[in-house]
Design a protein around this motif. Structure first.
Motif, mmCIF file in Angstrom:
data_model
loop_
_atom_site.group_PDB
_atom_site.id
_atom_site.type_symbol
_atom_site.label_atom_id
_atom_site.label_comp_id
_atom_site.label_asym_id
_atom_site.label_seq_id
_atom_site.Cartn_x
_atom_site.Cartn_y
_atom_site.Cartn_z
ATOM 1 N N VAL A 1 28.024 16.768 13.150
ATOM 2 C CA VAL A 1 27.600 15.408 12.840
ATOM 3 C C VAL A 1 28.658 14.715 12.011
ATOM 4 C CG1 VAL A 1 25.134 15.917 12.948
ATOM 5 C CG2 VAL A 1 26.343 16.202 10.790
ATOM 6 N N SER A 2 28.705 13.411 12.178
ATOM 7 C CA SER A 2 29.564 12.561 11.360
ATOM 8 C C SER A 2 28.708 11.940 10.266
ATOM 9 C CB SER A 2 30.208 11.462 12.216
ATOM 10 O OG SER A 2 30.973 10.588 11.418
ATOM 11 N N ILE A 3 29.216 11.906 9.027
ATOM 12 C CA ILE A 3 28.425 11.474 7.874
ATOM 13 C C ILE A 3 29.055 10.223 7.280
ATOM 14 C CG2 ILE A 3 27.375 12.182 5.688
ATOM 15 C CD1 ILE A 3 27.903 15.051 6.454
ATOM 16 N N PRO A 4 28.599 9.043 7.719
ATOM 17 C CA PRO A 4 29.073 7.820 7.065
ATOM 18 C C PRO A 4 28.153 7.447 5.908
ATOM 19 C CG PRO A 4 27.807 7.249 9.001
ATOM 20 C CD PRO A 4 27.777 8.764 8.894
ATOM 21 N N ALA A 5 28.659 6.716 4.954
ATOM 22 C CA ALA A 5 27.843 6.174 3.865
ATOM 23 C C ALA A 5 27.328 4.807 4.290
ATOM 24 C CB ALA A 5 28.656 6.053 2.579
ATOM 25 N N VAL A 6 26.024 4.675 4.395
ATOM 26 C CA VAL A 6 25.400 3.412 4.803
ATOM 27 C C VAL A 6 25.094 2.622 3.543
ATOM 28 C CG1 VAL A 6 23.510 2.346 6.073
ATOM 29 C CG2 VAL A 6 24.410 4.557 6.801
ATOM 30 N N PHE B 1 31.152 9.702 -0.047
ATOM 31 C CA PHE B 1 31.529 9.338 1.324
ATOM 32 C C PHE B 1 31.932 7.875 1.471
ATOM 33 C CE2 PHE B 1 28.712 13.036 2.106
ATOM 34 C CZ PHE B 1 29.574 13.807 2.862
ATOM 35 N N ARG B 2 31.763 7.080 0.410
ATOM 36 C CA ARG B 2 31.924 5.626 0.563
ATOM 37 C C ARG B 2 33.329 5.221 1.001
ATOM 38 N NH1 ARG B 2 30.700 1.954 -4.620
ATOM 39 N NH2 ARG B 2 32.480 3.164 -5.378
ATOM 40 N N GLU C 1 21.568 11.300 -4.672
ATOM 41 C CA GLU C 1 21.849 10.543 -3.449
ATOM 42 C C GLU C 1 22.914 9.478 -3.703
ATOM 43 O OE1 GLU C 1 18.095 9.005 -2.366
ATOM 44 O OE2 GLU C 1 17.370 10.864 -1.475
ATOM 45 N N LEU C 2 22.871 8.854 -4.876
ATOM 46 C CA LEU C 2 23.879 7.847 -5.219
ATOM 47 C C LEU C 2 25.270 8.462 -5.210
ATOM 48 C CD1 LEU C 2 24.920 5.155 -6.387
ATOM 49 C CD2 LEU C 2 24.253 5.999 -8.654
ATOM 50 N N PHE C 3 25.417 9.628 -5.820
ATOM 51 C CA PHE C 3 26.738 10.242 -5.871
ATOM 52 C C PHE C 3 27.150 10.803 -4.516
ATOM 53 C CE2 PHE C 3 26.282 9.770 -10.355
ATOM 54 C CZ PHE C 3 27.584 9.717 -10.841
ATOM 55 N N GLN C 4 26.188 11.188 -3.684
ATOM 56 C CA GLN C 4 26.542 11.567 -2.319
ATOM 57 C C GLN C 4 27.153 10.372 -1.585
ATOM 58 O OE1 GLN C 4 22.734 12.989 -0.953
ATOM 59 N NE2 GLN C 4 23.275 15.136 -1.244
ATOM 60 N N ALA D 1 21.247 -4.898 -0.587
ATOM 61 C CA ALA D 1 19.847 -5.107 -0.955
ATOM 62 C C ALA D 1 19.175 -3.811 -1.370
ATOM 63 C CB ALA D 1 19.099 -5.746 0.212
ATOM 64 N N SER D 2 19.166 -2.804 -0.487
ATOM 65 C CA SER D 2 18.469 -1.555 -0.766
ATOM 66 C C SER D 2 19.470 -0.502 -1.206
ATOM 67 C CB SER D 2 17.710 -1.085 0.477
ATOM 68 O OG SER D 2 18.608 -0.913 1.555
ATOM 69 N N ARG D 3 18.946 0.687 -1.538
ATOM 70 C CA ARG D 3 19.810 1.740 -2.038
ATOM 71 C C ARG D 3 20.672 2.299 -0.917
ATOM 72 N NH1 ARG D 3 15.078 6.212 -3.089
ATOM 73 N NH2 ARG D 3 15.169 7.281 -1.098
ATOM 74 N N ALA D 4 21.884 2.714 -1.288
ATOM 75 C CA ALA D 4 22.787 3.301 -0.312
ATOM 76 C C ALA D 4 22.313 4.702 0.044
ATOM 77 C CB ALA D 4 24.202 3.339 -0.877
ATOM 78 N N ARG D 5 22.700 5.147 1.220
ATOM 79 C CA ARG D 5 22.302 6.484 1.658
ATOM 80 C C ARG D 5 23.308 6.971 2.691
ATOM 81 N NH1 ARG D 5 19.116 2.795 4.380
ATOM 82 N NH2 ARG D 5 18.984 3.043 6.636
ATOM 83 N N VAL D 6 23.264 8.287 2.947
ATOM 84 C CA VAL D 6 24.145 8.857 3.974
ATOM 85 C C VAL D 6 23.312 9.176 5.201
ATOM 86 C CG1 VAL D 6 25.760 9.787 2.307
ATOM 87 C CG2 VAL D 6 23.818 11.173 3.027
#
Length: 949
Positions: free
Chosen positions: A935-940, A857-858, A850-853, A944-949
């Motif tokens: 769908v559009s896939i942004p990197a959130v 997209f970051r 998930e981190l590399f995903q 504070a918490s872990r990043a996710r798409v």
């Protein structure tokens, strides 16, 4: 030996003080574990005070200018400081260890045990209370703390004299009166405070100074706090125990997966559901992972769960407790009844660990600092509440990920109290995020120590390692008779299994599978070695998206224990003779061998050979024969009810600088199934063998049937497409999934199988003597007996099975068993440890992907970059959006139905949760299950918490 009496003042289960008189035996000769010993102490294997010192190393005489003896208070409050690798030569007194066990609980006591047994820390336990001349009886009216300090000091003086003054002793204590009283009594024993010790001997160890200051400040503020009560007090342990026995309270482990609720199985059929705990007040200071006592509320207060999308929903939760069907609102008549609500009335066991946190923005820090000396930090894990810590570095630690530990959570505090431990690095940097994943999963992978590396075989620089002629004489030599080859992922270094097949003259097909014999190849002569200790602690190799942390040093895992091509290796081989027509097993041979792998293939190459690529005819025939046998084996398991489940496996493609260039979903190949079926077959026969030889001491692996309510969402989704899913047995489920095929959309069946996978419980290792016979079954594989045998250089469970197989062979041949199996209790504890480590490895691997995903997209604009737009399939409906699977990237995530301005205009939920409607200025749009959407896939990203798409 001198017999005396020891008076203890203990508390009973009802909280009453009890005076206990015990016989106490004193000995003149007790091991000191120092290489400077002048009395020829027997520093061999001993068991003292429940601490097992297996082949303990002696305290070094040259590397450390002094020995450190911590007082009881230092061990209880500042053990984390003593865990620094730089602080070595520590002598823990039995007095301090027993005090930790009696007054600070099992968690701290186990950490102390691990520290003493870890050879990297060069510390020992001295049984001062069993030594005739170091034991101090407690004087009448003497305070417990004073007696403890006097005992430790008296033992330190004895230790110094025992070594004939060859090494000074530094006793560290937090008792100022003790420093004044004892500091000038003996010229060779120095009594100073912990802070003075760090300043004098470790002035450059800044992390230890910061940790000490953080703990000391937390202890001072804890003692000065007086607040109003925010939570109900927890009930005493005796009341909790009585309530659990009577059925009034229920003992469960808090699993906060999504929202405020507990995950558990109620032991009454009519209430076989989750217990819902709404809000922090009813959770009453329990933290995710704690074992708690819960009281059910009245039925009038029962309520359902929300159907709205929430944090973390849509993520693959494989490896966690099964999530099952999220409880819809009670207004939906087709859904199961909501679970009973409850409240936490007591904590039975705290399972706190290290937590990664970030500090709030500078404005919030300044606002908090005006009202309090403490700062509220936000954990990386959203299931953990905010933590209040004391630190003077809040502004300096902006944009940093920091490790903290919880100290307490009083009823007068809205948040738990903790202290700062160390800094991991800046938020968003790759190494920081990887370190965060390791800490959050309690994975410790320090470099292998000198003691461990000294046990490794030495490979000559001018020649390669070779098998020993004496070993070859006691093994079956397959180097000239069998074509041996391996099939692994591309670039694999730890080759732990090989395959071979040949046609016998009688016309029967003899299929052989050569598996590495870890014990012989590694040169392990017994269980009490440093090498086995570290492999047991790690229990598995940890695979992340861009790296791996081996269970064993590279000289073993990537060389001597790896079945590489073109070199001789020891192996534990399992050979089957199969009937040439029916492929029925006629004969099985298991034993130690010597092999030489002729080909080291990767999956894609092996598949190309099967598809007609250029290769030697003998190798091609071997691959084709194995594929034929594997199809037969799979068909046999299918007839028994084996499940073909579906998971999401994505590989991050990296360049030379470890920057992610693409996300590549794993492409299924038939050769994957061929190799997997061979390994399953070998594991099954290994399980049968050890179970027959050791019915009550075998390590097996079972897969319990899932609870029926976890299939609710699967059944609802299938019904929306016109399919019926029967979940009463694995065979019925497999048949239903096979029939649920949509000729117009192959992704429908894939998604249904993914939902079935999510409903499954985890497969677990267990000791056969600790589990009823009817629970040995493996639900997913449809096998009566199963274990892991084929990967001993990356799974410790396989090492244990290899030992059991060796013992079984010796027992069958009438020879003396060289290494007796573990006891029932020891093996079950070991199985639980391995299960925990495997679960941590699965979580870490998933979070790393998930981190590399997110990294992929970051830096991409979702509005302009076409790589951020992809086709997806809706597989679940929620009140404010849908869950979408994106096959191109292997992503499962929540998609919110919003207008361009980012606001939801109107949502209407139909009677059945198979579609959702949204009204916009352009009209009404309906989204149904299994619809294909763009769908559009942004990197959130979040600090504070872990990043996710």
């Amino acid at each position: 030996m001198l017999k005396t009496e020891k008076i203890l003042h203990l508390k009973s289960s009802r909280g009453r003080k009890v005076r206990v008189v015990r016989e106490h035996y004193l000995r003149e000769y007790v091991p000191c574990y120092s290489s400077l010993c002048q009395a020829d102490c027997n520093n061999g294997n001993v068991i003292v005070s429940r601490f097992v010192q297996k082949s303990p190393g002696l305290l070094s005489a040259a590397r450390w200018p002094h020995y450190v003896v911590p007082d009881v208070g230092v061990v209880q409050d500042f053990l984390e400081v003593l865990e620094f690798a730089e602080l070595r030569g520590i002598v823990f007194m039995q007095t301090a260890c027993q005090s930790v066990q009696q007054h600070r609980g099992r968690r701290l006591y186990n950490r102390l045990r691990s520290l003493v047994k870890d050879p990297r820390h060069d510390c020992v336990l001295f049984s001062n209370e069993f030594q005739l001349y170091s034991y101090c009886p407690r004087e009448r009216g003497e305070a417990l703390e004073k007696w403890h300090t006097r005992s430790v000091y008296h033992a330190a003086v004895w230790y110094y004299n025992h070594l004939a003054g060859l090494k000074p002793i530094v006793m560290i204590t937090e008792d100022r009166e003790a420093i004044e009283e004892y500091s000038s009594l003996n010229s060779g024993v120095y009594v100073i405070s912990t802070q003075e010790y760090l300043e004098s001997f470790w002035p450059d160890l800044q992390a230890a100074h910061e940790l000490y200051a953080s703990i000391a400040q937390a202890l001072r503020e804890k003692g000065s706090e007086v607040r109003e009560r925010e939570y109900a007090e927890h009930l005493p342990s005796d009341i909790l125990e009585a309530g659990i026995k009577s059925g009034r309270y229920i003992q469960v482990c808090l699993r906060r997966l999504r929202g405020d609720f507990l995950k558990w199985i109620l032991p009454r059929a009519e209430l076989n559901s989750d217990v819902l705990v709404f809000g922090g007040k009813l959770r009453n200071r329990a933290v995710h992972g704690d074992v708690v006592a819960v009281e059910l509320l009245s039925r009038a207060e029962w309520r359902g769960r929300t159907m709205a999308l929430s944090d973390g929903e849509g993520e693959d939760r494989q490896g966690e407790e099964p999530q099952g069907q999220p409880m819809p609102t009670a207004s939906s008549p087709s859904t199961p009844s909501p679970g009973p609500p409850g409240r936490v009335v007591g904590i039975l066991q705290r399972n706190w660990r290290d937590y990664v946190v970030t500090f709030p923005p500078r404005e919030e820090i300044q606002s908090q600092s005006r009202n309090s000396q403490r700062i509220l930090v936000t954990p990386w894990d959203y299931r953990i509440p905010k933590i209040r810590i004391s630190t003077q570095q809040a502004e300096a630690l902006q944009d940093q990920r920091v490790v903290v530990r919880l100290d307490s959570w009083d009823s007068s505090s809205l948040f738990p109290n903790g202290h700062f431990v160390r800094v991991l690095g800046r938020v968003g940097q790759l190494e920081t995020e990887v370190a965060t994943i390791l800490v959050e999963n309690s994975i410790q992978v320090p470099p292998f120590s000198e003691a461990q590396l000294r046990e490794m075989p030495v490979i000559p620089t001018d020649s390669r390692w070779d098998v020993e002629p004496e070993q070859v004489l006691g093994r079956r030599d397959l180097r000239q008779t069998h074509l041996v080859f391996s099939v692994d992922p591309q670039g694999c270094e730890d080759v732990d299994d090989t395959l071979s097949v040949r046609l016998l003259k009688s016309g029967n097909s003899a299929w052989t599978c050569e598996i590495l014999d870890f014990s012989d190849t590694a040169g392990i002569t017994g269980r009490n070695t440093v090498r086995v200790e570290i492999s047991c602690l790690r229990a598995t190799t940890y695979y992340l998206a861009d790296r791996r942390y081996d269970m064993l040093p590279a000289v073993l895992s990537a060389d001597l224990c790896s079945l590489l091509g073109g070199v001789d290796r020891y192996a534990m081989s399992m050979l089957w003779e199969l009937d040439g027509q029916t492929l029925a097993v006629r004969r099985v041979w298991l034993g130690r061998t010597v092999i030489r792998s002729s080909y080291q293939l990767h999956y894609e190459l092996a598949q190309s050979l099967l598809d007609g690529g250029a290769a030697e005819e003998q190798l091609r025939r071997a691959l084709e024969t194995l594929t034929h046998v594997a199809r037969h084996l799979r068909a046999q398991r299918d007839r028994g009810g084996a499940l073909e489940l579906e998971g999401v496996e994505v590989r991050a493609q990296l360049d030379e600088e470890r920057n992610i260039t693409a996300l590549v979903p794993r492409q299924p190949l038939e050769v994957h199934e061929t190799v997997a079926e061979c390994m399953i077959f070998a594991n099954h026969w290994a399980a049968k063998k050890i179970h027959e030889s050791f019915p009550h001491e075998a390590l097996l692996r079972h897969h319990p049937p899932p609870r029926q309510e976890y299939f609710a969402e699967l059944r609802e989704c299938a019904r929306a497409r016109g399919f019926t899913i029967d979940t009463q047995s694995n065979k019925a489920l497999a048949a239903s999934l096979d029939r649920a095929q949509d000729p117009r959309d192959s992704l429908v069946n894939k998604l249904l199988r993914m939902m079935a996978t999510q409903a499954m419980a985890n497969a677990q290792y267990f000791c056969t003597g600790a589990c009823p016979r009817d629970q040995h079954y493996h639900y997913g594989l449809a096998l009566e007996h199963y274990t892991h045998f084929t990967s001993p250089i990356r799974r410790y469970a396989d090492v244990i099975v290899h030992r059991l197989l060796t013992a079984a062979i010796q027992k069958e041949q009438g020879r003396e068993v060289s290494e007796s199996p573990c006891s029932n209790k020891e093996l079950q504890e070991l199985a639980q440890h391995i299960n925990n480590r495997n679960r941590a490895a699965q979580h870490a691997q998933k979070q790393s992907t998930e981190l590399f995903q997110c990294l992929y997209f970051r830096d991409k604009d979702p509005l302009t970059d076409e790589r951020c737009t992809a086709d997806g399939v809706i597989y679940a409906i929620r009140a404010n959006g849908v869950l979408v699977f994106v096959p191109r990237y292997g992503v499962r995530a929540a998609a919110y139905l919003r207008s361009r301005e980012g606001q939801v205009l109107s949502l209407r939920h139909d009677r059945f949760p198979d579609r959702i409607c949204t009204s916009t200025a352009e009209g009404t749009h309906t989204f149904s299950l299994f619809d294909h959407v763009s769908v559009s896939i942004p990197a959130v990203s979040s600090s504070a918490s872990r990043a996710r798409v």
